[in-house]
Design a protein around this motif. Structure first.
Motif, PDB file in Angstrom:
ATOM      1  N   PRO A  88      27.831  50.219  39.863  1.00 39.42           N
ATOM      2  CA  PRO A  88      28.438  49.364  38.837  1.00 39.42           C
ATOM      3  C   PRO A  88      29.941  49.191  38.984  1.00 39.42           C
ATOM      4  CG  PRO A  88      27.826  51.520  37.940  1.00 39.42           C
ATOM      5  CD  PRO A  88      27.204  51.420  39.290  1.00 39.42           C
ATOM      6  N   ALA A  89      30.614  50.165  39.591  1.00 37.40           N
ATOM      7  CA  ALA A  89      32.073  50.054  39.754  1.00 37.40           C
ATOM      8  C   ALA A  89      32.440  48.895  40.658  1.00 37.40           C
ATOM      9  CB  ALA A  89      32.634  51.357  40.322  1.00 37.40           C
ATOM     10  N   VAL A  90      31.622  48.631  41.675  1.00 32.53           N
ATOM     11  CA  VAL A  90      31.899  47.529  42.596  1.00 32.53           C
ATOM     12  C   VAL A  90      31.687  46.191  41.900  1.00 32.53           C
ATOM     13  CG1 VAL A  90      31.254  46.442  44.777  1.00 32.53           C
ATOM     14  CG2 VAL A  90      31.291  48.935  44.590  1.00 32.53           C
ATOM     15  N   ALA A  91      30.613  46.102  41.112  1.00 31.82           N
ATOM     16  CA  ALA A  91      30.350  44.873  40.366  1.00 31.82           C
ATOM     17  C   ALA A  91      31.468  44.609  39.359  1.00 31.82           C
ATOM     18  CB  ALA A  91      29.007  44.973  39.650  1.00 31.82           C
ATOM     19  N   ARG A  92      31.922  45.660  38.699  1.00 35.17           N
ATOM     20  CA  ARG A  92      33.006  45.491  37.712  1.00 35.17           C
ATOM     21  C   ARG A  92      34.297  45.058  38.402  1.00 35.17           C
ATOM     22  NH1 ARG A  92      37.227  48.345  35.509  1.00 35.17           N
ATOM     23  NH2 ARG A  92      37.727  47.788  33.338  1.00 35.17           N
ATOM     24  N   LEU A  93      34.596  45.656  39.547  1.00 33.92           N
ATOM     25  CA  LEU A  93      35.787  45.269  40.300  1.00 33.92           C
ATOM     26  C   LEU A  93      35.768  43.777  40.607  1.00 33.92           C
ATOM     27  CD1 LEU A  93      37.403  47.018  43.343  1.00 33.92           C
ATOM     28  CD2 LEU A  93      36.588  44.682  43.580  1.00 33.92           C
ATOM     29  N   ALA A  94      34.619  43.278  41.068  1.00 29.15           N
ATOM     30  CA  ALA A  94      34.507  41.860  41.414  1.00 29.15           C
ATOM     31  C   ALA A  94      34.767  40.977  40.202  1.00 29.15           C
ATOM     32  CB  ALA A  94      33.135  41.573  41.993  1.00 29.15           C
ATOM     33  N   GLY A  95      34.332  41.440  39.034  1.00 27.09           N
ATOM     34  CA  GLY A  95      34.530  40.672  37.813  1.00 27.09           C
ATOM     35  C   GLY A  95      35.966  40.645  37.328  1.00 27.09           C
ATOM     36  N   LEU A  96      36.806  41.518  37.878  1.00 26.12           N
ATOM     37  CA  LEU A  96      38.219  41.573  37.492  1.00 26.12           C
ATOM     38  C   LEU A  96      39.112  40.727  38.388  1.00 26.12           C
ATOM     39  CD1 LEU A  96      38.609  45.428  36.842  1.00 26.12           C
ATOM     40  CD2 LEU A  96      38.450  43.623  35.107  1.00 26.12           C
ATOM     41  N   ILE A  97      38.530  40.157  39.435  1.00 29.20           N
ATOM     42  CA  ILE A  97      39.335  39.401  40.397  1.00 29.20           C
ATOM     43  C   ILE A  97      39.675  38.011  39.854  1.00 29.20           C
ATOM     44  CG2 ILE A  97      39.378  38.364  42.698  1.00 29.20           C
ATOM     45  CD1 ILE A  97      37.509  40.600  43.614  1.00 29.20           C
ATOM     46  N   GLY A  98      40.937  37.683  39.847  1.00 31.58           N
ATOM     47  CA  GLY A  98      41.392  36.331  39.507  1.00 31.58           C
ATOM     48  C   GLY A  98      40.810  35.775  38.228  1.00 31.58           C
ATOM     49  N   ASP A  99      40.444  34.497  38.298  1.00 30.67           N
ATOM     50  CA  ASP A  99      39.829  33.801  37.174  1.00 30.67           C
ATOM     51  C   ASP A  99      38.480  33.252  37.643  1.00 30.67           C
ATOM     52  OD1 ASP A  99      40.423  31.548  38.731  1.00 30.67           O
ATOM     53  OD2 ASP A  99      42.286  31.158  37.656  1.00 30.67           O
ATOM     54  N   PRO A 100      37.718  32.578  36.752  1.00 27.88           N
ATOM     55  CA  PRO A 100      36.396  32.080  37.170  1.00 27.88           C
ATOM     56  C   PRO A 100      36.423  31.192  38.409  1.00 27.88           C
ATOM     57  CG  PRO A 100      36.550  32.027  34.790  1.00 27.88           C
ATOM     58  CD  PRO A 100      37.905  32.423  35.285  1.00 27.88           C
ATOM     59  N   ALA A 101      37.439  30.346  38.542  1.00 31.07           N
ATOM     60  CA  ALA A 101      37.526  29.467  39.714  1.00 31.07           C
ATOM     61  C   ALA A 101      37.663  30.278  40.997  1.00 31.07           C
ATOM     62  CB  ALA A 101      38.701  28.506  39.567  1.00 31.07           C
ATOM     63  N   VAL A 102      38.489  31.312  40.966  1.00 31.02           N
ATOM     64  CA  VAL A 102      38.685  32.175  42.128  1.00 31.02           C
ATOM     65  C   VAL A 102      37.410  32.959  42.417  1.00 31.02           C
ATOM     66  CG1 VAL A 102      39.910  34.214  42.982  1.00 31.02           C
ATOM     67  CG2 VAL A 102      41.176  32.379  41.862  1.00 31.02           C
ATOM     68  N   ARG A 103      36.771  33.499  41.376  1.00 31.26           N
ATOM     69  CA  ARG A 103      35.584  34.329  41.581  1.00 31.26           C
ATOM     70  C   ARG A 103      34.401  33.528  42.129  1.00 31.26           C
ATOM     71  NH1 ARG A 103      37.646  36.647  36.818  1.00 31.26           N
ATOM     72  NH2 ARG A 103      36.215  35.525  35.432  1.00 31.26           N
ATOM     73  N   HIS A 104      34.325  32.239  41.815  1.00 32.99           N
ATOM     74  CA  HIS A 104      33.214  31.425  42.312  1.00 32.99           C
ATOM     75  C   HIS A 104      33.478  30.839  43.699  1.00 32.99           C
ATOM     76  CE1 HIS A 104      31.709  31.695  38.183  1.00 32.99           C
ATOM     77  NE2 HIS A 104      30.547  31.352  38.711  1.00 32.99           N
ATOM     78  N   LYS A 105      34.692  31.000  44.195  1.00 32.94           N
ATOM     79  CA  LYS A 105      35.029  30.481  45.523  1.00 32.94           C
ATOM     80  C   LYS A 105      35.356  31.594  46.511  1.00 32.94           C
ATOM     81  CE  LYS A 105      35.782  26.972  48.277  1.00 32.94           C
ATOM     82  NZ  LYS A 105      34.668  26.091  48.714  1.00 32.94           N
ATOM     83  N   GLY A 106      36.108  32.583  46.063  1.00 35.35           N
ATOM     84  CA  GLY A 106      36.521  33.670  46.946  1.00 35.35           C
ATOM     85  C   GLY A 106      35.351  34.545  47.359  1.00 35.35           C
ATOM     86  N   THR A 107      35.451  35.142  48.538  1.00 31.82           N
ATOM     87  CA  THR A 107      34.378  35.973  49.076  1.00 31.82           C
ATOM     88  C   THR A 107      34.890  37.361  49.458  1.00 31.82           C
ATOM     89  OG1 THR A 107      34.743  35.291  51.372  1.00 31.82           O
ATOM     90  CG2 THR A 107      33.252  33.923  50.035  1.00 31.82           C
ATOM     91  N   ILE A 108      33.971  38.297  49.526  1.00 32.72           N
ATOM     92  CA  ILE A 108      34.350  39.665  49.889  1.00 32.72           C
ATOM     93  C   ILE A 108      34.837  39.726  51.331  1.00 32.72           C
ATOM     94  CG2 ILE A 108      31.951  40.275  50.477  1.00 32.72           C
ATOM     95  CD1 ILE A 108      32.601  43.124  49.477  1.00 32.72           C
ATOM     96  N   GLY A 109      34.204  38.950  52.218  1.00 31.68           N
ATOM     97  CA  GLY A 109      34.629  38.948  53.617  1.00 31.68           C
ATOM     98  C   GLY A 109      36.023  38.399  53.797  1.00 31.68           C
ATOM     99  N   GLY A 110      36.319  37.306  53.101  1.00 35.21           N
ATOM    100  CA  GLY A 110      37.648  36.721  53.192  1.00 35.21           C
ATOM    101  C   GLY A 110      38.716  37.650  52.654  1.00 35.21           C
ATOM    102  N   SER A 111      38.380  38.355  51.576  1.00 29.58           N
ATOM    103  CA  SER A 111      39.335  39.266  50.961  1.00 29.58           C
ATOM    104  C   SER A 111      39.738  40.387  51.909  1.00 29.58           C
ATOM    105  CB  SER A 111      38.740  39.862  49.679  1.00 29.58           C
ATOM    106  OG  SER A 111      39.602  40.829  49.122  1.00 29.58           O
ATOM    107  N   ILE A 112      38.745  41.018  52.533  1.00 29.54           N
ATOM    108  CA  ILE A 112      39.089  42.155  53.386  1.00 29.54           C
ATOM    109  C   ILE A 112      39.630  41.722  54.746  1.00 29.54           C
ATOM    110  CG2 ILE A 112      37.456  43.661  52.215  1.00 29.54           C
ATOM    111  CD1 ILE A 112      35.627  43.386  54.663  1.00 29.54           C
TER     112      ILE A 112
END
Length: 265
Positions: A88-112
């Motif tokens: 659950p910590a990983v899912a929560r982390l993802a939900g804290l990233i940016g705003d909805p527009a960023v979260r629906h476009k950004g990817t984990i691969g691009g981030s790292i």
């Protein structure tokens, strides 16, 4: 902006072929790369779009083993029910990233792959002892992140997935920039079979790093009280318009205490 060749790949193999020759960059969500291009911090000759490579998408959970495709968006990570049950910590982390527009476009691969010094995922993968899978090899997180905007990736190498073993306990807390929601300081704490690992983002002069002092204290007692009175050195920490190195040193301890409290809840 400047002239750049846009190419859309439909498979990992095709993407690797398209990247040969010139100075190509792989584009996933573009949340880091595009702003870097606008400010001329990056100037690729070609952009290879990976957003339509289906084999790089999705989340698989097998027991305690989690595999997340590199093209999986933050929103998909945040909402995956199987992931919420085991990590659950990983899912929560993802939900804290940016705003909805960023979260629906950004990817984990691009981030790292871009390894922005204030990004969230690098802290999670480093603390979890994750493995980064590419089209050529597998790289443990401790050897993947090399410094600000630097990784172990070679020019023609593509992050295809990340995999990790879900920890017994974990949590992530960050002190956010109110505008960008980037981490001024973020701390991911994980307790597993190999002990306690603590990774810090948003604070290091050289990007994400593990805090050996906090790991040692929590290894003896996995409780926020174990960090009472701890004062970290501000050496090798960033100072900028958002926070001084000394303030970040203080925030690391505060965020770590919050993370441990959340992990134990």
């Amino acid at each position: 902006m400047y002239q750049v060749n846009y190419r859309r790949a439909s498979s990992i193999t095709e993407a690797a072929k398209l990247a040969k020759g010139g100075d190509a960059k792989f584009l996933s969500g573009g949340m880091t790369l595009i702003p870097a291009m606008k400010t001329r911090l990056a100037a690729p000759s070609d952009l290879i779009d990976l957003a339509h490579v289906q084999e790089m998408k999705g989340i698989k959970v097998s027991g305690k083993t989690v595999t997340i495709g590199a093209a999986t968006t933050h929103a998909e990570v945040a909402s995956d029910e199987k992931l919420k049950k085991v990590a659950p910590a990983v899912a929560r982390l993802a939900g804290l990233i940016g705003d909805p527009a960023v979260r629906h476009k950004g990817t984990i691969g691009g981030s790292i792959a871009n390894n922005d010094p204030a990004a969230d995922y690098p802290a999670a993968l480093l603390a979890l002892g994750a493995t980064i899978v590419t089209n050529k090899r597998q790289i443990v997180a401790d050897k993947f992140f090399k410094g600000q905007f630097e990784t172990a990736l070679k020019d023609d190498e593509i992050v295809t997935a990340v995999t990790f073993t879900a920890p017994a306990k974990a949590a992530y807390e960050k002190f956010r920039n109110p505008a960008s929601r980037y981490a001024i300081t973020g701390v991911f704490v994980a307790k597993g079979k190999e002990g306690v690992r603590v990774a810090v983002t948003g604070s290091g002069d050289d990007g994400v790093f593990r805090s050996k002092e906090i790991e040692a204290a929590l290894g003896k007692k996995f409780d926020a009280s174990a960090l009472d009175g701890m004062q970290l050195s501000s050496a090798n920490l960033m100072s900028d318009i958002h926070a001084s190195a000394e303030y970040r040193a203080h925030l690391i301890v505060v965020m770590a205490k919050r993370a441990v409290t959340a992990a134990n809840a």
